[in-house]
Design a protein around this motif. Structure first.
Motif, short mmCIF file in Angstrom:
data_model
loop_
_atom_site.label_atom_id
_atom_site.label_comp_id
_atom_site.label_asym_id
_atom_site.label_seq_id
_atom_site.Cartn_x
_atom_site.Cartn_y
_atom_site.Cartn_z
N GLU A 128 -6.05 1.43 -4.30
CA GLU A 128 -6.89 0.78 -3.30
C GLU A 128 -7.42 -0.55 -3.81
OE1 GLU A 128 -8.70 4.33 -0.55
OE2 GLU A 128 -9.76 3.86 -2.41
N ARG A 134 0.83 -1.20 0.00
CA ARG A 134 0.00 0.00 0.00
C ARG A 134 0.86 1.25 0.00
NH1 ARG A 134 -5.20 1.72 1.29
NH2 ARG A 134 -5.79 -0.12 0.09
N THR A 170 -4.29 -3.19 -3.85
CA THR A 170 -3.57 -3.44 -2.59
C THR A 170 -4.53 -3.64 -1.43
OG1 THR A 170 -3.34 -1.09 -2.07
CG2 THR A 170 -1.58 -2.11 -3.36
N ASN A 171 -5.79 -3.93 -1.75
CA ASN A 171 -6.79 -4.12 -0.69
C ASN A 171 -6.81 -5.57 -0.27
OD1 ASN A 171 -8.90 -3.72 1.07
ND2 ASN A 171 -10.48 -3.87 -0.52
#
Length: 569
Positions: free
Chosen positions: A564, A546, A567-568
């Motif tokens: 987002e 992130r 990398t969520n």
């Protein structure tokens, strides 16, 4: 001329008479001339310059209470054009725009012909909601749709820059039967392949369904439909691709895997990995484009930050040890490994790889395809490599403890070993190896660096626009208070012709590069978990995925939404 009863005039013509826009005589004349010329009343009205098409569209919308739409903003690729056949669209001058449940919204320049509603309802089984559109834009869009669905393939010819047909060949060239070597189909496939390469696609999908056949490209990780060839040629397309990929064209009941080559010039050829799959309505074929040039782009093109690049180059430059690349399927692990191998590929170095299968041919490197059925597993290939005097070994994937233990043994006995694992980030890779049953001492004494990665879509440089994001949203995303100093500008995706209105063009790597320090080794030796390792990595200044993604936002390379999304965890 005998008077035409008003009842036989279109509803639009009668409305124009009632509103004083046309005299009854003019309306009758235009109606008769349109019939004689084989055109619509609206087309004749425009041709005689009695009203502009914009005025006609606005009059129709206001008089009959139908919505007005500008067709110049509509992408024909996303229209449900297969719901209405070409003949009806052409003869009635209509175009389906969108389906919602049992309702079909249809574009008309003259929506007053109730017979057309009944014909569309009969053909589709859907209720018709009219949308008013300008006639010339309707004609232009119809032309594009009807041209795209033209069943004549003989006009689709693939050409290179010199205007000559590409040569499609497998290794070695197969003999092609006359019944398969259908020239229009061959040229059509060549066009599909060439367009995919020129467009930067990574995969091509040929998909048969009950009532249609479609071709899709995967570009920047997203699938887009690019063509709907006639359903009748699905068998010819499948057979042609299977022949040039050295697959069994008589076997349609089980999946098959093969390979083929597209020769672009004397100095450039593109390999394709081919996979067939029997489905309800025929064989689906997926072709992975394997461009050797992707391995020679250089490490700078992959998106590593300077400190990450330095750590990676230091690790792979060591005479022995293990470097692991992790991430989900499609995250660019193979390209990263090939880039490292290409950097190390020197005359004095012996490099061997075991892959399933080898994706990119690299001259000077001994590449082996594993074959589980024949007993040539990753572990078996590794054991053989150790008897081949290797300097560097690359294992496509560590899947089991036998492969892991053999790879670690090689790393401990003077060889540089590179491999991949399917884990979310660098710290969990170490705990995954512990969970596989590998002794902590062996991990600590062999693994030197782990890099986790994702691919984020890169904002189109031609159309990206600055955006104001509330500080609260930036803080929630992971930015610190010190980052909100106004020294950088976030951007968002807009869309233009260059990026096909997606707002993105190309991809950029997001990395977590974690050298294994003495302190991390102590945690491993104490059977520490991924959280302990992650805390120590952060203490050592190692950015997680992130944080690396947020850095790409500050550099203006991608958007907050994209970071987002990828990398969520």
């Amino acid at each position: 001329m005998a008077a035409i009863p008003q009842s036989s005039l279109s509803g639009l013509a009668r409305a124009l008479i009632q509103k004083g826009q046309l005299s009854e005589r003019d309306a009758e004349t235009l109606h008769a001339d349109a019939g004689a010329a084989g055109v619509s009343f609206v087309e004749q009205l425009i041709a005689k310059r009695r009203m502009s098409e914009r005025d006609i569209a606005e009059f129709t919308s206001q008089t009959f209470g139908f919505p007005l739409l500008d067709l110049s903003a509509v992408d024909p690729e996303f229209l449900p054009t297969k719901l209405i056949d070409d003949k009806l669209m052409s003869s009635r001058r209509v175009i389906p725009l969108v389906q919602r449940g049992n309702r079909l919204f249809v574009g008309f320049s003259d929506p007053t012909n109730r017979t057309t509603y009944d014909e569309i309802k009969f053909q589709t089984g859907l209720m018709v909601d009219p949308i008013v559109v300008e006639d010339s834009k309707l004609g232009t869009l119809l032309g594009k749709i009807l041209q795209a669905s033209d069943t004549s393939l003989s006009t689709l010819v693939a050409e290179d820059v010199s205007g000559e047909l590409m040569e499609v060949a497998s290794e070695p060239d197969p003999e092609v039967g006359a019944d398969i070597d259908d020239a229009p189909v061959v040229k059509y496939i060549q066009k599909i392949l060439l367009d995919a390469i020129n467009g930067g696609a990574s995969d091509i999908h040929f998909e048969p369904y009950e009532k249609f056949y479609r071709v899709r490209y995967r570009q920047d990780g997203i699938l887009y439909e690019v063509a709907q060839p006639p359903l009748a040629i699905k068998e010819k397309i499948a057979s042609r691709i299977k022949v040039i990929s050295k697959l069994d064209i008589s076997e349609k009941r089980v999946p098959q895997d093969g390979r083929m080559k597209l020769v672009l010039s004397k100095t450039r050829a593109i390999d394709f990995r081919v996979s067939t799959l029997p489905t309800l309505f025929g064989e689906k074929i997926v072709m992975r484009i394997l461009d050797p040039s992707s391995a020679t782009l250089g490490i700078e093109a992959l998106g590593y930050e300077p400190d990450q690049k330095e750590a990676l180059l230091h690790a792979i430059g060591r005479p022995y040890g293990m470097v692991l690349v992790t991430g989900p399927t499609g995250s660019g692990k193979t390209v990263s490994l090939y880039t490292c191998l290409n950097l190390l590929n020197k005359p004095g170095i012996n490099i061997s790889t075991a892959e399933d299968p080898a994706e990119i041919n690299l001259p000077g490197i001994n590449q082996v395809n594993v074959n589980e059925k024949a007993g040539l597993t990753f572990a078996a290939a590794l054991k053989s490599f150790l008897r081949q005097d290797p300097d560097i070994i690359m294992v496509g994937e560590i899947r089991d403890i036998e492969t892991a233990e053999t790879a670690i043994k090689a790393a401990q006995t003077g060889h540089m070993v590179m491999s991949t694992l399917h884990t979310n980030d660098a710290p969990t890779t170490l705990t995954r190896m512990l969970n596989m049953g590998i002794a902590p001492f062996n991990i600590a004494s062999s693994v030197m660096l782990i890099t986790a990665q994702r691919l984020a879509r890169r904002l189109c440089s031609q159309c990206k626009q600055p955006i104001t994001i509330p500080p609260e949203a930036l803080l929630r995303a992971g930015f610190g208070e010190a980052d909100l100093d106004g020294s950088w500008q976030p951007y968002h995706a807009v869309g233009c012709d260059v990026c096909k209105n997606t707002g993105y063009k190309g991809r950029v790597g997001i990395y977590q590069v974690m050298p294994i320090s003495e302190e991390i080794n102590r945690i491993i030796m104490k059977n520490g978990d991924a959280i302990d390792i992650a805390v120590q990595a952060k203490r050592e200044g190692i950015r997680d995925l992130r944080q690396s993604g947020l850095l790409k936002i500050k550099q203006g390379l991608t958007s907050l939404e994209e970071v987002e999304a990828v990398t969520n965890e």
